[in-house]
Design a protein around this motif. Structure first.
Motif, PDB file in Angstrom:
ATOM      1  N   LEU A  14       0.910  -1.346   0.012  1.00  0.00           N
ATOM      2  CA  LEU A  14       0.058   0.081  -0.017  1.00  0.00           C
ATOM      3  C   LEU A  14       0.832   1.161  -0.066  1.00  0.00           C
ATOM      4  CD1 LEU A  14      -2.663  -1.166   2.631  1.00  0.00           C
ATOM      5  CD2 LEU A  14      -2.827  -0.943  -0.076  1.00  0.00           C
ATOM      6  N   ASP A  15       1.847   1.320   0.885  1.00  0.00           N
ATOM      7  CA  ASP A  15       2.960   2.429   0.819  1.00  0.00           C
ATOM      8  C   ASP A  15       3.522   2.736  -0.583  1.00  0.00           C
ATOM      9  OD1 ASP A  15       2.389   2.903   3.326  1.00  0.00           O
ATOM     10  OD2 ASP A  15       4.189   1.836   4.158  1.00  0.00           O
ATOM     11  N   GLU A  18       1.404   4.822  -3.008  1.00  0.00           N
ATOM     12  CA  GLU A  18       1.074   5.986  -2.380  1.00  0.00           C
ATOM     13  C   GLU A  18       1.744   7.304  -3.414  1.00  0.00           C
ATOM     14  OE1 GLU A  18      -1.222   7.713  -0.448  1.00  0.00           O
ATOM     15  OE2 GLU A  18      -1.872   5.752  -0.407  1.00  0.00           O
ATOM     16  N   LEU A  21      -0.393   7.625  -6.504  1.00  0.00           N
ATOM     17  CA  LEU A  21      -1.692   8.325  -6.308  1.00  0.00           C
ATOM     18  C   LEU A  21      -1.475   9.849  -6.103  1.00  0.00           C
ATOM     19  CD1 LEU A  21      -3.408   5.758  -4.068  1.00  0.00           C
ATOM     20  CD2 LEU A  21      -3.580   6.038  -6.470  1.00  0.00           C
ATOM     21  N   ASP A  22      -0.199  10.088  -5.681  1.00  0.00           N
ATOM     22  CA  ASP A  22       0.023  11.636  -5.327  1.00  0.00           C
ATOM     23  C   ASP A  22      -0.393  12.721  -6.460  1.00  0.00           C
ATOM     24  OD1 ASP A  22       0.920  11.218  -2.729  1.00  0.00           O
ATOM     25  OD2 ASP A  22       2.650  11.191  -3.050  1.00  0.00           O
ATOM     26  N   ARG A  25      -3.836  12.788  -6.936  1.00  0.00           N
ATOM     27  CA  ARG A  25      -4.308  13.356  -5.729  1.00  0.00           C
ATOM     28  C   ARG A  25      -4.470  14.989  -6.139  1.00  0.00           C
ATOM     29  NH1 ARG A  25      -1.815  10.554  -2.135  1.00  0.00           N
ATOM     30  NH2 ARG A  25      -3.458   9.081  -1.765  1.00  0.00           N
ATOM     31  N   TRP A  34     -10.638  10.185  -1.129  1.00  0.00           N
ATOM     32  CA  TRP A  34      -9.693   9.166  -0.868  1.00  0.00           C
ATOM     33  C   TRP A  34      -9.981   8.148   0.017  1.00  0.00           C
ATOM     34  CZ3 TRP A  34      -6.704   8.614  -5.304  1.00  0.00           C
ATOM     35  CH2 TRP A  34      -6.640   9.911  -6.036  1.00  0.00           C
ATOM     36  N   GLU A  36      -8.925   5.733   3.117  1.00  0.00           N
ATOM     37  CA  GLU A  36      -7.560   5.578   3.981  1.00  0.00           C
ATOM     38  C   GLU A  36      -6.808   4.223   3.621  1.00  0.00           C
ATOM     39  OE1 GLU A  36      -6.424   8.078   6.072  1.00  0.00           O
ATOM     40  OE2 GLU A  36      -8.327   9.019   5.428  1.00  0.00           O
ATOM     41  N   PRO A  37      -5.463   4.264   3.560  1.00  0.00           N
ATOM     42  CA  PRO A  37      -5.028   3.125   3.118  1.00  0.00           C
ATOM     43  C   PRO A  37      -5.054   2.099   4.018  1.00  0.00           C
ATOM     44  CG  PRO A  37      -3.232   5.147   2.885  1.00  0.00           C
ATOM     45  CD  PRO A  37      -4.702   5.401   3.696  1.00  0.00           C
ATOM     46  N   ARG A  40      -8.095  -0.080   2.619  1.00  0.00           N
ATOM     47  CA  ARG A  40      -7.913  -0.541   1.347  1.00  0.00           C
ATOM     48  C   ARG A  40      -7.884  -2.095   1.329  1.00  0.00           C
ATOM     49  NH1 ARG A  40      -4.207   4.316  -0.876  1.00  0.00           N
ATOM     50  NH2 ARG A  40      -5.765   5.814  -0.813  1.00  0.00           N
ATOM     51  N   VAL A 122      -9.596   3.225  -4.328  1.00  0.00           N
ATOM     52  CA  VAL A 122      -8.784   4.194  -3.799  1.00  0.00           C
ATOM     53  C   VAL A 122      -9.467   5.609  -3.823  1.00  0.00           C
ATOM     54  CG1 VAL A 122      -6.538   3.029  -4.343  1.00  0.00           C
ATOM     55  CG2 VAL A 122      -7.646   4.535  -6.089  1.00  0.00           C
TER      56      VAL A 122
END
Length: 197
Positions: A14-15, A18, A21-22, A25, A34, A36-37, A40, A122
């Motif tokens: 998941l990290d 990110e 996705l930035d 986003r 969004w 929350e991780p 998911r 996501v």
């Protein structure tokens, strides 16, 4: 109780997602809400009305079914959208075997009508998303800004491929609407059952 059965990617997976996705986003601003991780997951089955007294039966059924499937080597890959409202990241790896797991009758009354391809939600279009502008009579209807935004996000994430992980358990999760952050659902893992195959 609202229950679902899920496979949760490890935190490192998941990290890794990110940074991909930035950019999406940043472009979306407040138009997308969004997830929350830690919320998911890949949903295998969803059961909106399970009596509290039947939870042990659901866990037992899940354990029996999961025991018939081997652990899966998976990775997150690509993206898509549902109904111009939901942005998701796809799954690669042993997808045929994952499809067999998705096809299982997780409860006697689960007829599979709501099953879709395996995905990790996501984001969803938020109430703050811009609305379509007006149009003159006879002009073609322009696409909603959120539709364009989701299409751009899917395009940007199409090349994403995350690290491989081995999914070796299924979670039985209760979903409590309105009890999570910002009025969203709160997910609590009730039990985990191993994939043994």
């Amino acid at each position: 109780m609202r229950l679902f059965l899920a496979i949760r990617p490890p935190r490192a997976v998941l990290d890794h997602l990110e940074p991909a996705l930035d950019g999406v986003r940043d472009r979306a601003g407040r138009a997308l809400c969004w997830t929350e991780p830690e919320q998911r997951h890949l949903t295998l089955a969803f059961h909106p009305e399970v009596p509290a007294g039947a939870v042990d039966d659901v866990v037992a059924d899940a354990g029996r079914i999961a025991a018939g499937h081997a652990p899966l080597d998976l990775h997150l890959a690509g993206a898509g959208e549902f109904s111009h409202r939901t942005l998701w990241v796809g799954v690669g790896g042993q997808v045929r075997e994952l499809g067999a797991l998705l096809a299982e009758p997780w409860l006697a009354d689960d007829d599979g009508r709501d099953r879709r391809r395996a995905h990790l939600t996501v984001a969803r279009v938020s109430a703050a998303a811009p609305r379509p502008r007006g149009r003159r009579r006879g002009e073609p209807r322009p696409p909603a800004p959120s539709t364009v935004l989701l299409a751009e996000a899917v395009h940007a994430l199409a090349v994403y491929r995350g690290p491989q992980w081995t999914a070796d358990e299924v979670e039985v999760v209760v979903s409590r609407l309105g009890e999570g952050r910002s009025g969203g659902p709160l997910h609590e893992v009730l039990a985990t059952v191993p994939l043994r195959g």
